[in-house]
Design a protein around this motif. Structure first.
Motif, PDB file in Angstrom:
ATOM      1  N   LYS A  18       1.003  -1.017   0.289  1.00  0.00           N
ATOM      2  CA  LYS A  18       0.470   0.122   0.401  1.00  0.00           C
ATOM      3  C   LYS A  18       1.371   1.334   0.024  1.00  0.00           C
ATOM      4  O   LYS A  18       0.732   2.129  -0.538  1.00  0.00           O
ATOM      5  N   THR A  19       1.839   1.427   1.087  1.00  0.00           N
ATOM      6  CA  THR A  19       2.402   2.523   1.184  1.00  0.00           C
ATOM      7  C   THR A  19       3.451   3.087  -0.122  1.00  0.00           C
ATOM      8  O   THR A  19       3.255   4.144  -0.585  1.00  0.00           O
ATOM      9  N   SER A  20       4.090   2.119  -0.404  1.00  0.00           N
ATOM     10  CA  SER A  20       4.727   2.205  -1.663  1.00  0.00           C
ATOM     11  C   SER A  20       4.019   2.059  -3.037  1.00  0.00           C
ATOM     12  O   SER A  20       4.674   3.487  -3.887  1.00  0.00           O
ATOM     13  N   LEU A  21       2.468   2.032  -3.141  1.00  0.00           N
ATOM     14  CA  LEU A  21       2.196   1.932  -4.566  1.00  0.00           C
ATOM     15  C   LEU A  21       1.828   3.347  -4.525  1.00  0.00           C
ATOM     16  O   LEU A  21       1.640   4.585  -5.693  1.00  0.00           O
ATOM     17  N   VAL A  22       0.811   3.974  -2.993  1.00  0.00           N
ATOM     18  CA  VAL A  22       0.508   5.237  -2.770  1.00  0.00           C
ATOM     19  C   VAL A  22       1.425   6.570  -2.799  1.00  0.00           C
ATOM     20  O   VAL A  22       1.449   6.787  -3.716  1.00  0.00           O
ATOM     21  N   ASN A  23       2.872   6.371  -2.706  1.00  0.00           N
ATOM     22  CA  ASN A  23       3.604   7.212  -2.597  1.00  0.00           C
ATOM     23  C   ASN A  23       3.972   7.067  -4.584  1.00  0.00           C
ATOM     24  O   ASN A  23       3.984   8.103  -4.248  1.00  0.00           O
ATOM     25  N   ALA A  24       4.139   5.916  -4.838  1.00  0.00           N
ATOM     26  CA  ALA A  24       4.775   6.057  -6.319  1.00  0.00           C
ATOM     27  C   ALA A  24       2.719   7.113  -7.120  1.00  0.00           C
ATOM     28  O   ALA A  24       4.001   8.080  -8.049  1.00  0.00           O
ATOM     29  N   MET A  25       2.162   6.849  -6.846  1.00  0.00           N
ATOM     30  CA  MET A  25       1.471   7.588  -7.237  1.00  0.00           C
ATOM     31  C   MET A  25       0.919   9.141  -6.421  1.00  0.00           C
ATOM     32  O   MET A  25       0.976   9.752  -7.730  1.00  0.00           O
ATOM     33  N   LEU A  26       0.984   9.167  -5.804  1.00  0.00           N
ATOM     34  CA  LEU A  26       0.932  10.411  -5.366  1.00  0.00           C
ATOM     35  C   LEU A  26       2.353  11.735  -5.907  1.00  0.00           C
ATOM     36  O   LEU A  26       1.962  12.566  -5.844  1.00  0.00           O
ATOM     37  N   ALA A  27       3.095  10.621  -6.390  1.00  0.00           N
ATOM     38  CA  ALA A  27       4.811  11.573  -7.070  1.00  0.00           C
ATOM     39  C   ALA A  27       3.872  11.656  -8.539  1.00  0.00           C
ATOM     40  O   ALA A  27       5.306  12.918  -9.446  1.00  0.00           O
ATOM     41  N   GLU A  28       2.941  10.753  -8.807  1.00  0.00           N
ATOM     42  CA  GLU A  28       2.458  11.505 -10.632  1.00  0.00           C
ATOM     43  C   GLU A  28       1.382  11.799 -10.483  1.00  0.00           C
ATOM     44  O   GLU A  28       1.134  12.061 -11.399  1.00  0.00           O
ATOM     45  N   LEU A  29       0.068  11.392  -9.802  1.00  0.00           N
ATOM     46  CA  LEU A  29      -0.651  12.341 -10.029  1.00  0.00           C
ATOM     47  C   LEU A  29      -0.780  13.650  -9.487  1.00  0.00           C
ATOM     48  O   LEU A  29      -0.453  13.838  -8.065  1.00  0.00           O
ATOM     49  N   SER A  30      -2.243  14.467  -9.451  1.00  0.00           N
ATOM     50  CA  SER A  30      -2.293  15.951  -8.624  1.00  0.00           C
ATOM     51  C   SER A  30      -3.657  16.136  -8.387  1.00  0.00           C
ATOM     52  O   SER A  30      -4.278  14.882  -9.099  1.00  0.00           O
ATOM     53  N   ASN A  31      -3.589  16.463  -7.340  1.00  0.00           N
ATOM     54  CA  ASN A  31      -5.025  16.696  -6.403  1.00  0.00           C
ATOM     55  C   ASN A  31      -5.501  15.311  -5.877  1.00  0.00           C
ATOM     56  O   ASN A  31      -6.493  15.138  -5.632  1.00  0.00           O
ATOM     57  N   ILE A  32      -4.426  15.032  -4.880  1.00  0.00           N
ATOM     58  CA  ILE A  32      -4.531  13.636  -4.305  1.00  0.00           C
ATOM     59  C   ILE A  32      -3.913  13.922  -3.014  1.00  0.00           C
ATOM     60  O   ILE A  32      -2.590  14.406  -3.404  1.00  0.00           O
ATOM     61  N   THR A  33      -4.333  13.448  -2.482  1.00  0.00           N
ATOM     62  CA  THR A  33      -3.143  13.608  -0.959  1.00  0.00           C
ATOM     63  C   THR A  33      -3.773  11.952  -0.217  1.00  0.00           C
ATOM     64  O   THR A  33      -4.735  11.596  -0.254  1.00  0.00           O
ATOM     65  N   VAL A  34      -2.892  11.459   1.151  1.00  0.00           N
ATOM     66  CA  VAL A  34      -3.003  10.743   1.418  1.00  0.00           C
ATOM     67  C   VAL A  34      -3.371  11.170   3.289  1.00  0.00           C
ATOM     68  O   VAL A  34      -2.484  11.699   3.551  1.00  0.00           O
ATOM     69  N   SER A  35      -3.501  10.494   3.793  1.00  0.00           N
ATOM     70  CA  SER A  35      -4.260  11.060   5.130  1.00  0.00           C
ATOM     71  C   SER A  35      -3.202  10.409   6.194  1.00  0.00           C
ATOM     72  O   SER A  35      -2.909   9.497   5.776  1.00  0.00           O
ATOM     73  N   ILE A  36      -3.050  11.903   7.389  1.00  0.00           N
ATOM     74  CA  ILE A  36      -1.874  10.663   8.058  1.00  0.00           C
ATOM     75  C   ILE A  36      -2.296  10.272   9.137  1.00  0.00           C
ATOM     76  O   ILE A  36      -3.455  11.478   9.615  1.00  0.00           O
ATOM     77  N   SER A  37      -2.962   8.996   9.680  1.00  0.00           N
ATOM     78  CA  SER A  37      -3.434   8.701  10.761  1.00  0.00           C
ATOM     79  C   SER A  37      -2.933   8.846  12.093  1.00  0.00           C
ATOM     80  O   SER A  37      -1.583   8.884  12.115  1.00  0.00           O
ATOM     81  N   HIS A  38      -3.498   9.034  13.205  1.00  0.00           N
ATOM     82  CA  HIS A  38      -2.894   8.694  14.220  1.00  0.00           C
ATOM     83  C   HIS A  38      -2.531   7.277  14.864  1.00  0.00           C
ATOM     84  O   HIS A  38      -3.743   6.425  14.577  1.00  0.00           O
ATOM     85  N   THR A  39      -1.919   6.748  15.508  1.00  0.00           N
ATOM     86  CA  THR A  39      -1.330   5.455  16.214  1.00  0.00           C
ATOM     87  C   THR A  39      -0.514   5.067  17.359  1.00  0.00           C
ATOM     88  O   THR A  39       0.056   6.352  17.392  1.00  0.00           O
ATOM     89  N   THR A  40      -0.950   4.394  18.167  1.00  0.00           N
ATOM     90  CA  THR A  40      -0.642   4.290  19.152  1.00  0.00           C
ATOM     91  C   THR A  40       1.459   3.186  19.070  1.00  0.00           C
ATOM     92  O   THR A  40       1.444   2.847  20.341  1.00  0.00           O
ATOM     93  N   ARG A  41       1.062   2.951  17.369  1.00  0.00           N
ATOM     94  CA  ARG A  41       2.321   1.816  17.750  1.00  0.00           C
ATOM     95  C   ARG A  41       3.541   2.759  17.483  1.00  0.00           C
ATOM     96  O   ARG A  41       3.271   3.811  16.876  1.00  0.00           O
ATOM     97  N   ALA A  42       4.428   1.919  17.629  1.00  0.00           N
ATOM     98  CA  ALA A  42       6.186   2.784  17.680  1.00  0.00           C
ATOM     99  C   ALA A  42       6.773   3.327  17.325  1.00  0.00           C
ATOM    100  O   ALA A  42       6.204   2.506  16.271  1.00  0.00           O
TER     101      ALA A  42
END
Ligand SMILES: Nc1nc2c(ncn2[C@@H]2O[C@H](COP(=O)(O)OP(=O)(O)O)[C@@H](O)[C@H]2O)c(=O)[nH]1
Ligand SMILES: Nc1ncnc2c1ncn2[C@@H]1O[C@H](COP(=O)(O)OP(=O)(O)O)[C@@H](O)[C@H]1O
Length: 207
Positions: A18-42
């Motif tokens: 997910k993360t690799s594909l989404v990052n690659a996609m965001l580098a190529e498409l405009s007008n799209i962003t990814v939500s940064i979640s809150h997490t209790t994971r370290a």
């Protein structure tokens, strides 16, 4: 509120890409962003606060939960994860498409509240999934074991999604993912919102 952006949910088992594909996609498409979640994971080595996640302790997470901060939240691999409601709605209202990288539980919760397009990413096999988790070199063997154990459950929900992309060859999977977004943008209903002025000038009113 007029939400002219499109909300996308992308789920996959841990290590599915997910993360690799989404990052690659965001580098190529405009007008799209990814939500940064809150997490209790370290945080993992190299992860940055506010870029990969907002890392919080359990008390802070619970406080956000009780205050209604989250559009959805879920416990995954013994940690809590949640999506900021206000931020997502603000982006959509600005006409920006938003991607949520969330698990199947979060996907259920969001689908109950909002219109969205959901995509599930499948690995080509369990062996490859394990290899990718090991090669990522971010998690201990014990953590990888838990993630592999949970992979079947996450994958069992793939039929609930609008689209499925197999992430075998990375470039091919990226192409498939971008195609979904682009096709979605070309839907007549979205064109009407985005090109209102152009359509107005093209359609000659009958006398
Ligand atoms: N419901 C929900 N799940 C999330 C959220 N953020 C991340 N996740 C899920 O939590 C799982 C674990 O994420 P993470 O610890 O970053 O591991 P990774 O998927 O292996 O990179 C992933 O499968 C995500 O789909 C969120 O805000 N809400
Ligand atoms: N198609 C692919 N071929 C080879 N390696 C891949 C592919 N897709 C992802 N990876 C690698 O697999 C690992 C897991 O991918 P990642 O994007 O972190 O998955 P997720 O975010 O779903 O947990 C990463 O090291 C990534 O570079």
């Amino acid at each position: 509120m007029n939400l002219s952006g499109t909300l996308y949910i992308i789920s996959a088992p841990s290590g599915g890409g997910k993360t690799s594909l989404v990052n690659a996609m965001l580098a190529e498409l405009s007008n799209i962003t990814v939500s940064i979640s809150h997490t209790t994971r370290a945080p993992r080595v190299g992860e940055i606060e506010g870029k990969n996640y907002f890392f919080v302790d359990e008390a802070t997470f619970r406080h956000h939960q009780e205050a209604g901060t989250f559009l959805e939240h879920a416990k995954v691999f013994n940690n809590w994860y949640g999506t900021s409601k206000t931020w997502v709605l603000e982006q959509l209202a600005k006409g920006i498409d938003v991607i949520l990288e969330i698990d199947w539980q979060g996907a259920h919760a969001v689908k109950e509240q909002m219109e969205c397009t959901s995509i599930f990413i499948l690995p080509p096999s369990r062996e490859v999934l394990l290899k990718r988790l090991v090669n990522r070199s971010q998690d201990s063997q014990a953590i990888i074991d838990v993630r592999m154990k949970q992979a079947s459950q996450e994958i069992s929900h793939h039929t609930e999604y609008d689209y499925v992309v197999v992430n075998d060859d990375f470039e091919l999977a990226l192409h498939d993912l971008k195609s979904i977004i682009i096709a979605n943008r070309l839907r007549v209903v979205k064109q009407k919102v985005r090109y209102e002025a152009l359509l107005h000038s093209l359609v000659v009113k009958e006398q």
